[in-house]
Design a protein around this motif. Structure first.
Motif, short mmCIF file in Angstrom:
data_model
loop_
_atom_site.label_atom_id
_atom_site.label_comp_id
_atom_site.label_asym_id
_atom_site.label_seq_id
_atom_site.Cartn_x
_atom_site.Cartn_y
_atom_site.Cartn_z
N ALA A 58 4.82 2.16 -7.95
CA ALA A 58 3.71 1.29 -8.34
C ALA A 58 4.19 -0.07 -8.84
CB ALA A 58 2.86 1.98 -9.41
N TYR B 224 3.96 1.51 -1.20
CA TYR B 224 4.59 1.66 -2.52
C TYR B 224 3.66 2.31 -3.53
CZ TYR B 224 8.57 -1.33 -1.23
OH TYR B 224 9.71 -1.86 -0.65
N SER B 225 2.36 2.05 -3.41
CA SER B 225 1.41 2.58 -4.39
C SER B 225 0.94 4.00 -4.06
CB SER B 225 0.19 1.65 -4.50
OG SER B 225 -0.54 1.64 -3.28
N HIS B 226 1.35 4.53 -2.92
CA HIS B 226 0.90 5.87 -2.53
C HIS B 226 1.56 6.93 -3.43
CE1 HIS B 226 0.24 9.46 0.01
NE2 HIS B 226 -0.80 8.78 0.46
N ALA C 69 -2.03 3.77 -11.28
CA ALA C 69 -0.90 4.69 -11.10
C ALA C 69 0.07 4.63 -12.27
CB ALA C 69 -0.17 4.37 -9.80
N CYS D 186 5.02 -2.21 -6.02
CA CYS D 186 3.78 -2.68 -5.42
C CYS D 186 3.28 -3.92 -6.14
CB CYS D 186 2.72 -1.57 -5.46
SG CYS D 186 1.08 -2.09 -4.90
N LEU E 86 -5.15 -3.58 -4.24
CA LEU E 86 -3.87 -2.88 -4.35
C LEU E 86 -3.34 -2.95 -5.78
CD1 LEU E 86 -2.15 -4.08 -1.06
CD2 LEU E 86 -2.98 -1.78 -1.55
N LYS E 87 -3.55 -4.09 -6.41
CA LYS E 87 -3.08 -4.28 -7.79
C LYS E 87 -3.80 -3.32 -8.74
CE LYS E 87 -1.47 -8.26 -10.45
NZ LYS E 87 -1.47 -9.73 -10.51
N ARG F 3 0.84 -1.20 0.00
CA ARG F 3 0.00 0.00 0.00
C ARG F 3 0.88 1.26 0.00
NH1 ARG F 3 -5.11 -0.23 0.95
NH2 ARG F 3 -4.90 -2.23 2.02
N ALA G 55 -2.30 0.10 -8.31
CA ALA G 55 -0.96 0.20 -8.90
C ALA G 55 -1.04 0.32 -10.43
CB ALA G 55 -0.14 -1.02 -8.51
#
Length: 323
Positions: free
Chosen positions: A205, A197-199, A239, A208, A232-233, A195, A236
């Motif tokens: 991304a 990493y995707s921020h 992103a 992630c 989450l995927k 989570r 990403a």
């Protein structure tokens, strides 16, 4: 009695769990060599601490202090005494003082039984506080450096815990229940790291996606935790501006995990982006069949968010519905 306490605590029935743990303490208070006595004493005070933090009842704090004093007096050399620093950290977290809570969790010594839990909690608190600061800086065009610094601290805490899992110098838990809890803690740390990493403030991304795939390989098909990973995927892929890939994952969620917060959240994100892509396609006189197919998906995703969102705690405003 100890097993009963564990089961009740897992069900959030803290008063009943504390009663079960107190039975253990009463039975073994005269046996200084016991391992269950001090452990049960610490768990009982944790139950009362959680209740006090939630409701502020002075009677709960009094009982918490009684068990704390009992632990220190009956088992002054017990390793559970080293866990006590986690109590004020929990209190700060529950009060919303996240940065202070993270620092307090890091004061738990590394030879304490609660150290790994405290390490992960520190990472979570740093992340939540950083995300909050990032949101405020986005709205007011303020300084973003504080949020970025806390994201780095969060990443360091989570990676430090995950590194311990493969460190031969760190003894694994002996009891089956503790091994299960450590496994759950591992998933929580990995999910939190993905989570992070995707921020937007981190912008990793691809990392992630790689981490999500790594976690998923260790989880059996049909496990509800996969829904969180696929959410989450989706984020990403968006992103990375890979909308088609995000749509493909979301459609898989509709087939395998059609209910709950993960699909409601993912549906909103994909609906907005696919909506934007389709509007642009229409302005450029793009393929009519593709436009119609996209609009059907956009409608499907918006409706999933609007119908599922309220039941899982997602905030939906009148402006959202009108839009």
């Amino acid at each position: 009695w100890f097993k009963k306490g564990q089961c009740l605590q897992e069900q959030k029935r803290n008063y009943e769990a504390a009663y079960a743990y107190e039975a253990v303490v009463d039975l073994e208070s005269s046996n200084s060599a016991s391992s269950l006595g001090p452990k049960a004493c610490f768990k009982a005070l944790s139950c009362y601490a959680q209740e006090f933090d939630a409701w502020g009842n002075a009677a709960d704090e009094k009982r918490k202090d009684e068990f704390m004093n009992r632990l220190l007096s009956a088992w002054p050399k017990a390793k559970e005494g080293k866990n006590l620093k986690i109590i004020p950290a929990d209190k700060l977290r529950n009060a919303g003082e996240l940065e202070a809570a993270a620092k307090a969790y890091l004061e738990v010594p590394d030879d304490a039984e609660a150290y790994e839990f405290a390490l992960v909690q520190a990472g979570v608190c740093y992340y939540l506080d950083a995300a909050r600061k990032w949101g405020k800086s986005q709205k007011s065009a303020g300084d973003k450096s504080a949020a970025a610094a806390e994201m780095k601290l969060s990443e360091d805490c989570l990676k430090k815990f995950l590194a311990r899992l493969t460190d031969p110098a760190v003894d694994p838990p002996e009891e089956e229940n503790d091994r299960v809890l450590r496994g759950n803690l591992k998933f929580g740390a990995q999910e939190q790291l993905a989570r992070l990493y995707s921020h937007d403030s981190v912008g990793k991304a691809q990392e992630c996606l790689d981490l999500v795939d790594e976690i998923a390989r260790e989880i059996a098909a049909g496990d509800d935790r996969l829904a969180k990973l696929w959410q989450l995927k989706v984020g990403a892929y968006l992103a990375l501006d890979k909308v088609d890939d995000a749509v493909a994952v979301l459609e898989e969620m509709f087939s395998s995990y059609p209910d709950g917060a993960p699909i409601a959240t993912a549906s909103k994100s994909v609906a907005i982006r696919l909506d934007e892509v389709t509007v642009k396609l229409m302005k450029e006189n793009g393929d009519e069949k593709l436009v119609i197919a996209n609009l059907k998906k956009v409608s499907k995703y918006y409706m999933k968010w609007l119908s599922e969102g309220p039941s899982v705690g997602l905030r939906i405003t009148l402006q959202d519905v009108v839009a």
